[in-house]
Design a protein around this motif. Structure first.
Motif, PDB file in Angstrom:
ATOM      1  N   UNK A  42      -1.814  -8.658  -9.635  1.00  0.00           N
ATOM      2  CA  UNK A  42      -2.501  -7.408  -9.322  1.00  0.00           C
ATOM      3  C   UNK A  42      -3.570  -7.106 -10.370  1.00  0.00           C
ATOM      4  N   UNK A  43      -3.248  -7.291 -11.655  1.00  0.00           N
ATOM      5  CA  UNK A  43      -4.217  -7.084 -12.721  1.00  0.00           C
ATOM      6  C   UNK A  43      -5.408  -8.024 -12.576  1.00  0.00           C
ATOM      7  N   UNK A  44      -5.139  -9.285 -12.283  1.00  0.00           N
ATOM      8  CA  UNK A  44      -6.199 -10.277 -12.112  1.00  0.00           C
ATOM      9  C   UNK A  44      -7.135  -9.886 -10.976  1.00  0.00           C
ATOM     10  N   UNK A  45      -6.582  -9.429  -9.858  1.00  0.00           N
ATOM     11  CA  UNK A  45      -7.413  -9.007  -8.727  1.00  0.00           C
ATOM     12  C   UNK A  45      -8.249  -7.785  -9.073  1.00  0.00           C
ATOM     13  N   UNK A  46      -7.663  -6.846  -9.830  1.00  0.00           N
ATOM     14  CA  UNK A  46      -8.410  -5.662 -10.245  1.00  0.00           C
ATOM     15  C   UNK A  46      -9.566  -6.006 -11.158  1.00  0.00           C
ATOM     16  N   UNK A  47      -9.338  -6.909 -12.095  1.00  0.00           N
ATOM     17  CA  UNK A  47     -10.400  -7.330 -13.010  1.00  0.00           C
ATOM     18  C   UNK A  47     -11.505  -8.052 -12.251  1.00  0.00           C
ATOM     19  N   UNK A  48     -11.137  -8.884 -11.278  1.00  0.00           N
ATOM     20  CA  UNK A  48     -12.151  -9.573 -10.475  1.00  0.00           C
ATOM     21  C   UNK A  48     -12.991  -8.586  -9.672  1.00  0.00           C
ATOM     22  N   UNK A  49     -12.353  -7.539  -9.151  1.00  0.00           N
ATOM     23  CA  UNK A  49     -13.064  -6.574  -8.314  1.00  0.00           C
ATOM     24  C   UNK A  49     -13.872  -5.576  -9.126  1.00  0.00           C
ATOM     25  N   UNK A  50     -13.295  -5.052 -10.210  1.00  0.00           N
ATOM     26  CA  UNK A  50     -13.926  -3.964 -10.952  1.00  0.00           C
ATOM     27  C   UNK A  50     -14.436  -4.354 -12.330  1.00  0.00           C
ATOM     28  N   UNK A  51     -14.148  -5.550 -12.761  1.00  0.00           N
ATOM     29  CA  UNK A  51     -14.523  -5.971 -14.105  1.00  0.00           C
ATOM     30  C   UNK A  51     -13.466  -5.566 -15.101  1.00  0.00           C
TER      31      UNK A  51
END
Length: 56
Positions: A42-51
């Motif tokens: 979930x953290x990885x996806x958030x970083x990919x989406x929002x930086x």
């Protein structure tokens, strides 16, 4: 899908967990607490989406 994917794995291979507590990936051999693995995904996806905002 975060509970079916190894957080350290690329490309992603999906598999059904045998237990709820421990995640074991048959493709790459990665294993850890299932909740921790899902949290990393979930953290990885958030970083990919929002930086990488809010982290110093």
């Amino acid at each position: 899908m975060t509970t079916l994917t190894a957080a350290v794995q690329r490309p992603r291979i999906y598999q059904q967990p045998k237990t709820q507590a421990i995640f074991n990936c048959v493709a790459c051999g990665h294993h850890e607490n299932a909740d921790l693995n899902a949290t990393k995904n979930i953290l990885s996806r958030g970083i990919l989406k929002y930086g990488d905002i809010g982290r110093n």
